[in-house]
Design a protein around this motif. Structure first.
Motif, PDB file in Angstrom:
ATOM      1  N   SER A  77       0.849  -1.186   0.000  1.00 41.39           N
ATOM      2  CA  SER A  77       0.000   0.000   0.000  1.00 41.39           C
ATOM      3  C   SER A  77       0.884   1.235   0.000  1.00 41.39           C
ATOM      4  O   SER A  77       1.896   1.276   0.700  1.00 41.39           O
ATOM      5  CB  SER A  77      -0.884  -0.004   1.257  1.00 41.39           C
ATOM      6  OG  SER A  77      -1.521   1.239   1.438  1.00 41.39           O
ATOM      7  N   VAL A  80      -1.044   3.365   3.934  1.00 41.83           N
ATOM      8  CA  VAL A  80      -1.630   2.347   4.806  1.00 41.83           C
ATOM      9  C   VAL A  80      -2.819   2.898   5.592  1.00 41.83           C
ATOM     10  O   VAL A  80      -3.852   2.229   5.715  1.00 41.83           O
ATOM     11  CB  VAL A  80      -0.550   1.759   5.749  1.00 41.83           C
ATOM     12  CG1 VAL A  80      -1.173   0.828   6.776  1.00 41.83           C
ATOM     13  CG2 VAL A  80       0.523   1.030   4.946  1.00 41.83           C
ATOM     14  N   ASP A  83      -5.823   3.373   3.134  1.00 44.12           N
ATOM     15  CA  ASP A  83      -6.319   2.083   2.655  1.00 44.12           C
ATOM     16  C   ASP A  83      -6.981   1.284   3.777  1.00 44.12           C
ATOM     17  O   ASP A  83      -7.963   0.582   3.546  1.00 44.12           O
ATOM     18  CB  ASP A  83      -5.205   1.276   1.992  1.00 44.12           C
ATOM     19  CG  ASP A  83      -4.853   1.815   0.614  1.00 44.12           C
ATOM     20  OD1 ASP A  83      -5.706   2.469  -0.028  1.00 44.12           O
ATOM     21  OD2 ASP A  83      -3.713   1.578   0.175  1.00 44.12           O
ATOM     22  N   LEU A 120      -1.767  -4.804   5.391  1.00 43.18           N
ATOM     23  CA  LEU A 120      -1.367  -3.750   4.465  1.00 43.18           C
ATOM     24  C   LEU A 120       0.014  -3.296   4.889  1.00 43.18           C
ATOM     25  O   LEU A 120       0.259  -3.089   6.084  1.00 43.18           O
ATOM     26  CB  LEU A 120      -2.346  -2.570   4.512  1.00 43.18           C
ATOM     27  CG  LEU A 120      -3.787  -2.889   4.153  1.00 43.18           C
ATOM     28  CD1 LEU A 120      -4.640  -1.629   4.226  1.00 43.18           C
ATOM     29  CD2 LEU A 120      -3.890  -3.523   2.769  1.00 43.18           C
ATOM     30  N   ARG A 122       3.498  -0.787   3.826  1.00 36.85           N
ATOM     31  CA  ARG A 122       4.289   0.153   3.024  1.00 36.85           C
ATOM     32  C   ARG A 122       5.725  -0.067   3.463  1.00 36.85           C
ATOM     33  O   ARG A 122       6.052   0.081   4.634  1.00 36.85           O
ATOM     34  CB  ARG A 122       3.859   1.598   3.269  1.00 36.85           C
ATOM     35  CG  ARG A 122       4.671   2.605   2.408  1.00 36.85           C
ATOM     36  CD  ARG A 122       4.382   4.036   2.781  1.00 36.85           C
ATOM     37  NE  ARG A 122       4.494   4.322   4.208  1.00 36.85           N
ATOM     38  CZ  ARG A 122       5.651   4.480   4.878  1.00 36.85           C
ATOM     39  NH1 ARG A 122       6.805   4.338   4.259  1.00 36.85           N
ATOM     40  NH2 ARG A 122       5.626   4.742   6.177  1.00 36.85           N
TER      41      ARG A 122
END
Length: 128
Positions: A77, A80, A83, A120, A122
């Protein structure tokens, strides 16, 4: 060897497939309209897939009872926090809010509407 897909026996593959396409950006590579309703769903690179299907002859895992740190599907993502909120608004439940876990990585943990754990992430530095 290259990983092609990870298969999940799920109670509602048609509904779950639609949710993953709509909210996680996966694309249907192959779909069965007859039992076991197999759906091969690819990520945006087109090189990794999950398969979801309903096989009544196999045990149905208790996804909601699994510790998300023992099993989860991880999605990259760019944001984050945004999302996590977007997926929660679409019916996912938040297990762990977004947090910095070191090394420049940020993660959150959710469950899709069927209880399957989703992470999720990153990455501070890309791993793939």
């Amino acid at each position: 060897m290259k990983l092609e897909h990870l298969a999940l026996n799920v109670p509602e593959p048609n509904e779950m497939g639609r949710w993953y396409v709509s909210h996680l950006g996966l694309t249907v590579q192959r779909k069965q309209v007859e039992p076991p309703y197999g759906h091969f769903l690819a990520d945006d690179s087109g090189t990794v897939m999950i398969e979801i299907y309903r096989n009544p002859d196999a045990d149905m895992p208790d996804y909601a009872g699994l510790d998300p740190f023992a099993f989860h599907l991880a999605f990259l993502s760019n944001d984050v926090t945004a999302d996590t909120k977007r997926l929660a608004d679409a019916g996912a439940s938040v297990y762990r809010e977004p947090q910095d876990v070191g090394g420049g990585d940020e993660v959150s943990m959710l469950r899709d509407p069927w209880g399957v754990p989703i992470q999720l992430v990153r990455r501070g530095k890309s791993m793939i």
